[in-house]
Scaffold this active site. Structure first.
Site, short mmCIF file in Angstrom:
data_model
loop_
_atom_site.label_atom_id
_atom_site.label_comp_id
_atom_site.label_asym_id
_atom_site.label_seq_id
_atom_site.Cartn_x
_atom_site.Cartn_y
_atom_site.Cartn_z
N ARG A 133 7.04 39.60 12.60
CA ARG A 133 6.47 39.88 11.30
C ARG A 133 7.13 39.09 10.17
NH1 ARG A 133 9.19 44.18 13.49
NH2 ARG A 133 10.46 45.60 12.26
N GLU A 139 15.64 43.80 11.80
CA GLU A 139 15.66 45.16 11.26
C GLU A 139 16.69 46.03 11.98
OE1 GLU A 139 15.67 46.78 9.03
OE2 GLU A 139 13.90 47.99 8.58
N ASN A 141 3.42 49.19 10.71
CA ASN A 141 3.43 49.87 9.40
C ASN A 141 2.17 50.71 9.23
OD1 ASN A 141 4.84 46.99 7.67
ND2 ASN A 141 5.89 48.79 8.49
N ARG A 158 10.49 41.85 1.88
CA ARG A 158 10.22 42.27 3.25
C ARG A 158 9.05 41.44 3.78
NH1 ARG A 158 9.06 48.50 2.78
NH2 ARG A 158 8.83 48.32 5.05
N HIS A 159 8.87 41.43 5.09
CA HIS A 159 7.68 40.86 5.71
C HIS A 159 6.41 41.49 5.13
CE1 HIS A 159 7.29 44.68 7.77
NE2 HIS A 159 8.62 44.61 7.93
N GLY A 217 37.69 33.46 -15.87
CA GLY A 217 36.89 34.13 -14.84
C GLY A 217 37.64 35.19 -14.05
N HIS A 274 13.54 42.80 6.28
CA HIS A 274 13.00 44.11 6.65
C HIS A 274 13.54 45.17 5.70
CE1 HIS A 274 11.72 42.49 10.61
NE2 HIS A 274 12.75 41.70 10.41
N1 LIG Z 1 36.79 30.33 -11.23
C1 LIG Z 1 36.32 30.30 -12.50
N2 LIG Z 1 36.84 29.43 -13.42
C2 LIG Z 1 36.36 29.41 -14.67
N3 LIG Z 1 35.37 30.21 -15.12
C3 LIG Z 1 34.82 31.08 -14.26
C4 LIG Z 1 35.28 31.17 -12.92
N4 LIG Z 1 34.57 32.13 -12.30
C5 LIG Z 1 33.71 32.63 -13.23
N5 LIG Z 1 33.84 32.00 -14.40
C6 LIG Z 1 33.12 32.24 -15.64
O1 LIG Z 1 34.00 32.96 -16.49
C7 LIG Z 1 33.25 33.82 -17.35
C8 LIG Z 1 33.86 35.20 -17.38
O2 LIG Z 1 35.15 35.14 -17.89
P1 LIG Z 1 36.09 36.39 -17.65
O3 LIG Z 1 35.81 37.42 -18.66
O4 LIG Z 1 35.98 36.80 -16.24
O5 LIG Z 1 37.50 35.70 -17.94
P2 LIG Z 1 38.93 36.39 -17.90
O6 LIG Z 1 39.82 35.40 -17.19
O7 LIG Z 1 38.83 37.75 -17.35
O8 LIG Z 1 39.36 36.43 -19.43
P3 LIG Z 1 40.36 37.49 -20.17
O9 LIG Z 1 41.75 37.05 -19.84
O10 LIG Z 1 40.02 37.30 -21.59
O11 LIG Z 1 40.04 38.83 -19.66
C9 LIG Z 1 31.86 33.88 -16.83
O12 LIG Z 1 31.03 33.22 -17.75
C10 LIG Z 1 31.91 33.11 -15.50
O13 LIG Z 1 30.75 32.33 -15.32
#
Ligand SMILES: Nc1ncnc2c1ncn2[C@@H]1O[C@H](COP(=O)(O)OP(=O)(O)OP(=O)(O)O)[C@@H](O)[C@H]1O
Ligand SMILES: Nc1ncnc2c1ncn2[C@@H]1O[C@H](COP(=O)(O)OP(=O)(O)OP(=O)(O)O)[C@@H](O)[C@H]1O
Ligand SMILES: [Mg+2]
Ligand SMILES: [Mg+2]
Lengths: 443, 443
Positions: free
Chosen positions: B278, B297, B235, B228-229, B24, B363
């Site tokens: 609203r 708003e 309006n 929005r409301h 991630g 809003h």
């Molecule tokens: N903290 C986290 N731990 C594990 N997975 C996560 C986390 N946050 C997001 N993800 C998931 O990780 C996925 C995205 O992976 P990402 O491409 O960001 O990995 P990366 O670490 O950048 O890998 P690489 O090193 O290959 O670039 C998404 O599916 C997301 O839901």
């Protein structure tokens, strides 16, 4: 459908401290309690040491805390049970958060606590303070422990020795919280006074706000200065709100304020003002001033630029509501004190976290909200809107153990008084009452 | 003395990601970059994988990442050096935060990075993502890795196998951050998608805000709805601001909105509205609605309750400034879009952190600010104030890898249009121009 700004806090929560003696548990409990009460989450601290002193008398030598002192262990368990009963009673009434300030140093004790509380439908988050900096611990003992009633007439040296023995006994059974062994607990671990912070399973809005607050705390010495802007043109004609410039006396204050701050000889200083002319002008002699709209004066809405007399005539309901419940009454299309507190909250976190000295140049109602946080008064809603904050006066705040020292420096430049005293409710039926307050900036 | 609201961000910062593949990192880098840009801290992501693909071509089989592949190691070091040169160039220009998105998986690499950056006067905070949940990692690989250009026409199974091999090679040399061994580094460690978070030496305002944001993130599926409301009385007569009630068609929308949300069959739902009539009326068919003044708003200040025509006549300067720089222009005694973004920031943290589905009834200007955050557009200041947010329309936001899906549901109940198109600057000299927009709530 019911509308409320506070349903997010509907969950009852216990914050249970964890840690050896002299790790700042009571310090943390106290600050957290005042913070939560300030944002209107009703909170109370239950300190197990006080139960002990109430029940067993003031003096307890270290031997009482030895893990093999069977009678001591039994008595402390009875006291804990009593405290938890009181905690549950408080939460069954209108309490929101109960802070259980005890060492809670064994896993067994914590599991017992969690079991009882969960059975009562209450969540627990543990807050552990870990500190292995011997110098810091010795400072803490000297700061706050040797004067405890526990030590009666004992000499300082004897008291320190006894307290260090007490720590030793607790350490024999101490089991720190751990992500592995306490995987299912919610906890916040503060290591070496905020050098690192571990959040584990911190869930939901309230726990997250508690975490954000705790991770902002530090105990490096510094000062916070709060002042209102110099006297403004509106002040001199008794109008509230507006965006007027400083009067000649207000300009004089701006110069005097710079001089006063220079005399404080601070190694570093951040200066904040609001987005309004009168605070910008007041801060104009400082370098690098940060302008925060969140520091603007309480918005008087449709009553902006009126005098109190005109508010009374044109908005009699508002006038009456503010007389009876100033904290919660919102000006039509404007704000209440409660609203101002909410928008100031990020500024309070920033002030807590700042390592530098900070001077806040703000407004009457804003200064009241900020000062009430540092004064740690109870019964906030009824007291806060009447805190006396004169013009041309600096409030110097210095953190001390469990609280803040607040020194008041009138800088000796004349100004109108903008204080509006509390109106005795008996007088409210008479239509002729007018307080005669002059332009207190909507406050 | 200079006054500015942004001097708190004067320090240049590099956020360097750390972690094995598919943890991630790019997800976190992307979200953080959009968040920081949204609060007007100029931020850019530097992704090392892209440098590799640009330089070495799109396809890199796992063998390239083997720690004993001498040529691969050398090439990757050259690429890292190049990326860091670009990072420094960016920060020397007007960049504020550079996010270095790479594995940075060895202590040696991280120390090298820290040395170069500190020498250039730039601080580094490392953000590590750790995750040992095999199912989560497999999901991540399927979600975002098998479609990488790296794998060209490879089958899904072959791509997964290759990617798992790549992870294995990185793991051979991976050294996680640790409070002991990296005692002097600033870092934020996210474990198992926010289950625990470790903050180590997180210092100062900007790092703290980054920490608060990252600790709010989670990836549990849920939806956020923004509307929005319903059409208000103001309006229909083209007035901005005010606190008017819903028109009969607005009331109809309130009912239709409840029906629409019921049809979504959500297991749980929080409903937020502002403090104005609203939105409260629009949300009145839901239970337990939370009223947040921070969702009010954009405050039109002295222009409140005017029509656009009247603003143009009575406040020609404001009218002109808004036409050329709508984002930064503050209504006299009121707010700018920039002000609204600042006061909405705690609401964004709360939305990120919420595990429940949330419906926000707000809003036009507020909806623009919120939507711009989720749309992740660049060039915010010039685009945000012109986002089209029709009345009687629900925006459904669903988090997807690296972004959000935004679906638009017009609920089929007529309403006036409150959209004010951008005024071509060439026309601004002519005094006769009027856009004829009708009551867009100060937006
Ligand atoms: N903290 C986290 N731990 C594990 N997975 C996560 C986390 N946050 C997001 N993800 C998931 O990780 C996925 C995205 O992976 P990402 O491409 O960001 O990995 P990366 O670490 O950048 O890998 P690489 O090193 O290959 O670039 C998404 O599916 C997301 O839901
Ligand atoms: N996180 C912390 N770590 C260590 N010391 C701290 C911390 N926070 C505050 N302190 C310091 O601790 C002192 C107060 O100690 P305190 O009485 O709160 O300890 P305690 O843990 O409640 O001890 P006891 O178990 O005896 O009640 C103050 O001097 C304060 O500056
Ligand atoms: Mg204590
Ligand atoms: Mg990536």
């Amino acid at each position: 459908g019911g509308v409320s700004g506070h349903s997010v806090f509907k969950h009852k929560l216990v914050v249970a401290l964890v840690g050896l003696p002299a790790r700042g548990k009571t310090y943390i409990a106290t600050k957290l309690a005042y913070y939560l009460n300030w944002i209107m989450v009703p909170t109370r601290v239950f300190n197990l040491g006080e139960y002990r002193r109430r029940k067993l008398g003031p003096e307890s030598p270290a031997q009482f805390f030895h893990p093999d002192n069977f009678e001591g262990v039994r008595q402390r368990k009875v006291l804990a049970r009593q405290a938890i009963e009181d905690v549950l009673q408080y939460l069954r009434n209108d309490g929101g958060v109960a802070i259980f300030d005890a060492t809670n140093s064994t896993r067994e004790r914590r599991m017992w606590l969690q079991r009882i509380l969960n059975k009562a439908g209450v969540r627990v988050v543990f807050v552990e303070s870990v500190c292995d900096d011997d110098q810091q611990i010795r400072n803490n003992i000297m700061d706050v422990k040797v004067r405890l009633p526990d030590y009666g007439a004992l000499s300082v040296d004897a008291a320190v020795a006894d307290f260090e023995e007490r720590i030793k006994y607790y350490r024999m059974r101490y089991e720190p919280l751990s992500s592995e062994q306490d995987a299912d607990c919610s906890f916040i671990k503060l290591v070496d006074v905020g050098r690192s912070v571990l959040l584990h399973r911190v869930q939901g809005y309230l726990q997250m706000r508690i975490a954000r607050f705790l991770m902002s705390l530090h105990i490096k010495p510094r000062h916070i200065y709060i002042t209102r802007h110099g006297e403004s043109e509106f002040n001199t004609v008794g109008k509230i709100g507006g965006d007027s410039s400083l009067s000649p006396r207000g300009m004089e204050y701006a110069q005097r304020l710079k001089q006063f701050m220079d005399e404080q000889e601070l190694p570093n200083l951040r200066v904040w003002c609001s987005s309004l002319k009168r605070t910008i002008q007041t801060a104009q002699n400082f370098d690098d001033v940060e302008s925060w709209k969140a520091l603007d004066e309480l918005d008087a809405g449709l009553c902006d630029e009126l005098t109190y007399k005109e508010v009374e005539e044109q908005f009699p309901d508002v006038y009456r509501d503010r007389a009876t419940d100033k904290y919660w009454t919102r000006y039509p299309r404007g704000e209440s004190y409660a609203d101002v507190v909410q928008r100031l909250e990020p500024r309070i976190l920033d002030l807590e976290q700042a390592q530098e000295n900070v001077l806040v140049v703000c407004h009457q109602a804003v200064a009241r909200c900020l000062l009430s946080y540092f004064q740690q008064k109870s019964d906030l809603a009824s007291q806060l809107p009447y805190i006396k904050v004169d013009l041309h006066t600096v409030f110097k705040i210095t953190p001390i153990p469990y609280g803040n020292l607040i020194e008041v420096f009138p800088l000796g430049i004349d100004a109108v008084s903008t204080y509006v005293p509390r109106i005795p409710t008996a007088l409210l039926d008479s239509p002729a009452i007018s307080t005669g307050g002059r332009g207190d900036d909507g406050g």
